[in-house]
Design an enzyme around this catalytic site. Structure first.
Site, PDB file in Angstrom:
ATOM      1  N   GLY A   1      33.494  38.418  55.272  1.00 36.63           N
ATOM      2  CA  GLY A   1      33.229  37.408  56.292  1.00 36.63           C
ATOM      3  C   GLY A   1      32.319  37.846  57.424  1.00 36.63           C
ATOM      4  O   GLY A   1      32.592  38.829  58.074  1.00 36.63           O
ATOM      5  N   SER A   2      31.235  37.114  57.677  1.00 36.12           N
ATOM      6  CA  SER A   2      30.250  37.581  58.643  1.00 36.12           C
ATOM      7  C   SER A   2      29.089  36.607  58.743  1.00 36.12           C
ATOM      8  O   SER A   2      29.169  35.479  58.271  1.00 36.12           O
ATOM      9  CB  SER A   2      29.737  38.957  58.207  1.00 36.12           C
ATOM     10  N   ARG A   3      27.976  37.070  59.355  1.00 35.49           N
ATOM     11  CA  ARG A   3      26.815  36.202  59.452  1.00 35.49           C
ATOM     12  C   ARG A   3      25.527  37.026  59.530  1.00 35.49           C
ATOM     13  O   ARG A   3      25.548  38.223  59.797  1.00 35.49           O
ATOM     14  CB  ARG A   3      26.935  35.256  60.628  1.00 35.49           C
TER      15      ARG A   3
ATOM     16  N   ILE B   1      25.811  40.873  60.880  1.00 36.54           N
ATOM     17  CA  ILE B   1      26.836  40.903  61.925  1.00 36.54           C
ATOM     18  C   ILE B   1      28.217  40.833  61.296  1.00 36.54           C
ATOM     19  O   ILE B   1      28.512  39.923  60.512  1.00 36.54           O
ATOM     20  CB  ILE B   1      26.648  39.727  62.905  1.00 36.54           C
TER      21      ILE B   1
ATOM     22  N   MET C   1      28.626  33.207  56.754  1.00 38.01           N
ATOM     23  CA  MET C   1      29.230  33.377  55.436  1.00 38.01           C
ATOM     24  C   MET C   1      30.744  33.304  55.556  1.00 38.01           C
ATOM     25  O   MET C   1      31.356  34.117  56.250  1.00 38.01           O
ATOM     26  CB  MET C   1      28.833  34.739  54.851  1.00 38.01           C
TER      27      MET C   1
END
Length: 222
Positions: free
Chosen positions: A189-191, A159, A102
């Site tokens: 912001g991450s995944r 994450i 993301m």
């Protein structure tokens, strides 16, 4: 379109700062501050507020898709990993990992990829590598959730990235997870990593854009 509850305090703080800076800039402009400096400060602060509100937007998914044979994306973003790996935290077996990154422009709400009973949830403190870094899955701040569908157990992991420092996860062990219902949020912001049983039919490829709760990532083999 609405604003996510998870961003309420940040939005209010940013609004307060924008109002305060506007008042101070107006006062200082009357005392001799160059107009362009005052306007620049005001534009920066209100622009920041707009960006924060844009980040914490939460669209209403008009279609609540449910299919027990499918695994849906947990997040909006881009597929950055599709590979066979060993999952050592809970499943203790080889799986197919599908990861969705993301960016700051994506919606950061998270949706259950499958339905079933929540059997595991664990938050790990950690470091803050950029979210696409290979080590981020094991060393970054992260929260792991496992849902038992009645046929298999699906593990998915939020994450934190380089900017993200706050993971919200509403899953509770023993509770029923409803497929494509919202279960969490990651700020800035991450995944998401999703671990599928070997033999699952992966329906996406590297670089594909996906929509949380809408795009099927894989079809389970049963």
């Amino acid at each position: 379109m609405k604003l996510a509850n998870e961003g309420r305090s940040i939005i209010l703080y940013t609004l307060a700062i924008a109002v305060l800076v506007t008042a101070v800039a107006s006062y200082e402009a009357h005392r001799g501050m160059p107009d362009w400096v005052a306007w620049l400060l005001v534009v920066i602060c209100w622009g920041l507020l707009f960006c924060v509100m844009l980040f914490f937007r939460e669209p209403t998914r008009r279609r609540r898709l449910q299919d027990p044979d499918l695994v849906f994306s947990s997040a909006d973003g881009k597929v950055v990993v599709v590979e066979e790996v060993y999952e050592g935290e809970y499943l203790k077996c080889r799986c197919i990992q599908v990861s969705v990154f993301m960016s700051l422009t994506n919606v950061h709400a998270n949706w259950y990829p499958v339905g079933g009973r929540v059997v595991y949830r664990n938050k790990h403190e950690g470091r803050f590598f950029v979210a696409w870094h290979p080590k981020s899955s094991e060393e970054n701040e992260r929260t792991t959730t496992v849902v038992d569908t009645g046929h298999e157990q699906i593990l998915f992991r939020q994450i934190a990235g380089l900017v993200a420092r706050r993971i919200v996860n509403y899953a509770e062990v023993g509770h029923q997870a409803e497929q494509t219902a919202k279960y969490g949020f990651i700020k800035f912001g991450s995944r998401i990593d999703i671990f599928l049983p070997l033999g699952s039919e992966v329906l996406v490829g590297l670089g594909d854009k996906v929509v949380g709760g809408q795009t099927p990532l894989a079809r389970l083999k049963r």
